[in-house]
Design an enzyme around this catalytic site. Structure first.
Site, PDB file in Angstrom:
ATOM      1  N   HIS A 163       0.828  -1.208   0.000  1.00 10.80           N
ATOM      2  CA  HIS A 163       0.000   0.000   0.000  1.00 10.80           C
ATOM      3  C   HIS A 163       0.861   1.257   0.000  1.00 10.80           C
ATOM      4  CE1 HIS A 163      -3.599  -2.381   0.648  1.00 10.80           C
ATOM      5  NE2 HIS A 163      -4.297  -1.283   0.479  1.00 10.80           N
ATOM      6  N   LYS A 222      -9.987  -7.419   8.052  1.00  9.43           N
ATOM      7  CA  LYS A 222     -10.715  -7.635   9.306  1.00  9.43           C
ATOM      8  C   LYS A 222     -10.731  -6.348  10.107  1.00  9.43           C
ATOM      9  CE  LYS A 222      -6.766  -9.677  11.823  1.00  9.43           C
ATOM     10  NZ  LYS A 222      -6.344  -9.045  13.065  1.00  9.43           N
TER      11      LYS A 222
END
Lengths: 182, 280
Positions: free
Chosen positions: A38, A103
Site C-alpha cells: 500500500h 478484518k
C-alpha cells in the site's frame, strides 16, 4: 440472512445491492496487498507515476500468506487488520478499486470514500488462514516480488466466504453490533 | 553439572515452533467447544465452528493456524546445575527458530530495524527471557505471538489507592479498544504489580499458562473470574460481530510492587494464541 454468490470483476452493478451484514461467496481474481505494498502504491500515485496494477473494478485482500507447502497453491492466508491500510485507501479507490477484504473496522474517512466511490468492504474471519487457503485455487506474485510475504499476489478464489462490512451506501455492519469505536 | 548440548536446545526450539503453529492448544480448543455450546448468536456460532474447523485442517495438513506466525517469544527456566555446551544458547534458540520457519513454510515476519523495516528473512531474532531456578533441568516454552493483538496491548501505572472498579475499568477499556481488530474471542494476559517493565513481562508470561488454571491467590483468582464474566457481557463476540464469546480465558500473574504504585498491563492475544513447552 441473505447468502449471495459474487464474481469478479466487481462492477458498480454487481455491488450495488449488497448490504452490510450480507454473507457473500466470492469467486474470481483478487490481489493481495498489505502495509508495504500500500505504501509503495501510494508513493507511485503521489509522484504521478504509473501504477502497474489495474485497480478498475478490482478487489484487494489484506493478507500476507505463509509460503505454500508442496502441492498446494498457497499457505495459510487469513486477513490482517484493515485499519492500518486506512491512510492509503482513498487514493486507491480514486483509481477505481471496488472491493477490499480484511478484518476489523475502518476510519470514518474510508467509510465516506467507500460511499463516494460506490465500493464495498468485506470482512473475512481472522485467525482461520488454514481453512481460508482451501478456497484459493491458484496464486502467483505479480508486483513488488522483493517484498516476500508482502508482495502483491494474484489469487484465483472459489466461493471465498465473506461478510459485507461496509456497503456502497456507507452502511457499516458494526453499527448494528454492540461494539462501538472508542 | 548436567551438560545440555547446543543441538538439543536447537532441535527442541524447532519442534516447539512447529507444534505451536500447527496444533491449537488443547485448553483453547476445549474453551472454544464450550463457548460454542453456550453461544446463542447464530453468526457467532458459525465463526466459532470455522475456528474449530480451521484447527482441524491446520493440524492435519501441517498448515499454520494463522498466517501471522508471529515473532517468537521464548521462556527458558534454567536449572542452576545445568551447563550449556557446544555453542551459544542464544544462537541455539535462533537456529531452531530459523529451521522451523524455513522447513515448516511459516511466514517470516521479523524486521531487523523498526524504522528501516528490512525483513531478516529468517523470523529471527527470537525474544528470549531466562530465569534461573533450582535443579538440573530446563523448562523451555515457545510462543509465536501475532501482532494484530499485540498492537492492541497496553500498560498503565495506576495509583496505589485505585479501586477495584478502576482496575477492572482499565482492563475492560483495553478489551473494547482492541475490538474486532485483534481477533476476538481473546485470551487476556494480565500483569499486576512489579515495575513498569516487569508488569508487561508478567502479562506476556500469563498467556503461556493454561486458561483452565487460576491464579493461586484467591483474590486474584476471583478477579480473573469476574473479568471473564464482565468481558463476556460486553457483546463484542467472535470477530466483534456480536455474541457472548469475547474472551476464552483471563490469566493474571502478579508480583510485589512499590508503595507508590500499582502497575497493570494487558497483553491482548487472539483466539489463535499459540504456545508449546517441553522439559529438557
Amino acid at each position: 440472512m441473505k447468502e449471495i454468490k459474487l464474481k469478479t470483476p466487481l462492477t458498480k452493478d454487481a455491488v450495488t445491492d449488497l448490504k452490510a451484514g450480507d454473507e457473500i461467496y466470492l469467486s474470481g481474481i483478487i490481489f493481495t496487498a498489505r502495509d508495504a505494498a500500500h505504501k509503495k502504491i501510494a508513493d507511485l500515485i503521489k509522484k504521478g507515476r504509473h501504477v502497474p496494477l489495474n485497480l478498475k473494478d478490482a478487489c484487494v485482500y489484506y493478507t500476507g500468506p505463509t509460503p505454500a507447502i508442496s502441492r498446494r497453491p498457497i499457505g495459510s492466508c487469513g486477513p490482517t487488520t484493515s485499519s492500518r491500510m486506512d491512510p492509503f485507501t482513498p487514493a486507491l479507490l480514486r483509481l477505481g478499486l471496488r472491493g477490499m477484504i480484511g478484518k476489523g473496522d475502518r476510519s470514518d474517512e474510508v467509510r465516506s470514500a467507500i460511499k463516494k466511490h460506490h465500493a464495498v468492504y468485506f470482512l473475512a474471519t481472522g485467525g482461520i488462514g488454514a481453512l481460508l487457503s482451501t478456497y484459493v485455487k491458484s496464486a502467483r506474485p505479480v508486483l513488488f516480488k522483493d517484498l516476500g510475504p508482502e508482495a502483491v499476489y494474484k489469487l484465483e478464489v472459489k466461493d471465498f466466504p465473506l461478510i459485507v462490512g461496509i456497503d456502497s451506501k456507507g452502511r457499516n455492519v458494526y453499527d448494528k453490533t454492540r461494539w462501538k469505536k472508542g | 553439572m548436567r551438560e545440555i548440548r547446543f543441538d538439543t536446545i536447537k532441535d527442541a526450539v524447532r519442534e516447539l515452533c512447529l507444534k505451536a503453529n500447527f496444533e491449537m492448544r488443547s485448553d483453547i480448543l476445549k474453551a472454544l467447544r464450550t463457548s460454542l455450546r453456550k453461544e446463542t448468536n447464530d453468526r457467532a456460532k458459525r465463526i466459532l465452528k470455522s475456528i474449530i474447523e480451521n484447527a482441524r485442517i491446520a493440524k492435519k495438513k501441517r498448515l499454520a493456524i494463522c498466517q501471522d506466525t508471529g515473532m517468537v517469544i521464548v521462556f527458558l527456566e534454567i536449572g542452576q546445575d545445568v551447563s550449556f555446551v557446544g555453542g551459544s544458547l542464544k544462537k541455539a534458540v535462533d537456529d531452531g527458530v530459523r529451521e522451523a520457519y524455513h522447513k515448516g513454510c511459516l511466514r517470516k515476519s521479523v524486521v531487523e530495524d523498526a524504522l528501516l523495516r528490512n525483513n531478516t528473512a529468517t523470523n529471527t531474532p527470537a525474544v528470549i527471557y531466562t530465569d534461573i531456578v533450582e535443579g538440573g533441568r530446563v523448562n523451555l516454552e515457545v510462543s509465536p505471538k501475532g501482532f494484530g493483538s499485540e498492537s492492541k496491548s497496553a500498560v498503565k501505572m495506576l495509583r496505589p489507592t485505585a479501586s477495584m472498579e478502576e482496575i477492572k475499568g482499565f482492563i475492560l477499556d483495553i478489551v473494547k479498544f482492541a475490538g474486532p481488530d485483534a481477533c476476538p474471542p481473546f485470551i487476556l494476559g494480565v500483569g499486576i504489580g512489579g515495575t513498569f517493565d516487569t508488569v508487561t513481562h508478567l502479562a506476556k508470561r500469563a498467556l503461556f499458562r493454561s486458561i483452565e488454571q487460576r491464579n493461586p491467590k484467591r483474590h486474584m483468582a476471583n478477579l480473573e473470574r469476574e473479568l471473564f464474566k464482565e468481558i463476556n457481557t460486553l457483546g463484542l463476540g467472535p470477530m466483534g460481530l456480536g455474541g457472548r464469546t469475547t474472551v476464552l480465558g483471563v490469566n493474571i500473574l502478579d508480583a510485589p510492587t512499590h508503595i507508590a504504585g500499582l502497575p497493570v498491563a494487558v497483553n491482548i492475544s487472539c483466539h489463535a494464541t499459540r504456545s508449546a513447552s517441553k522439559i529438557i
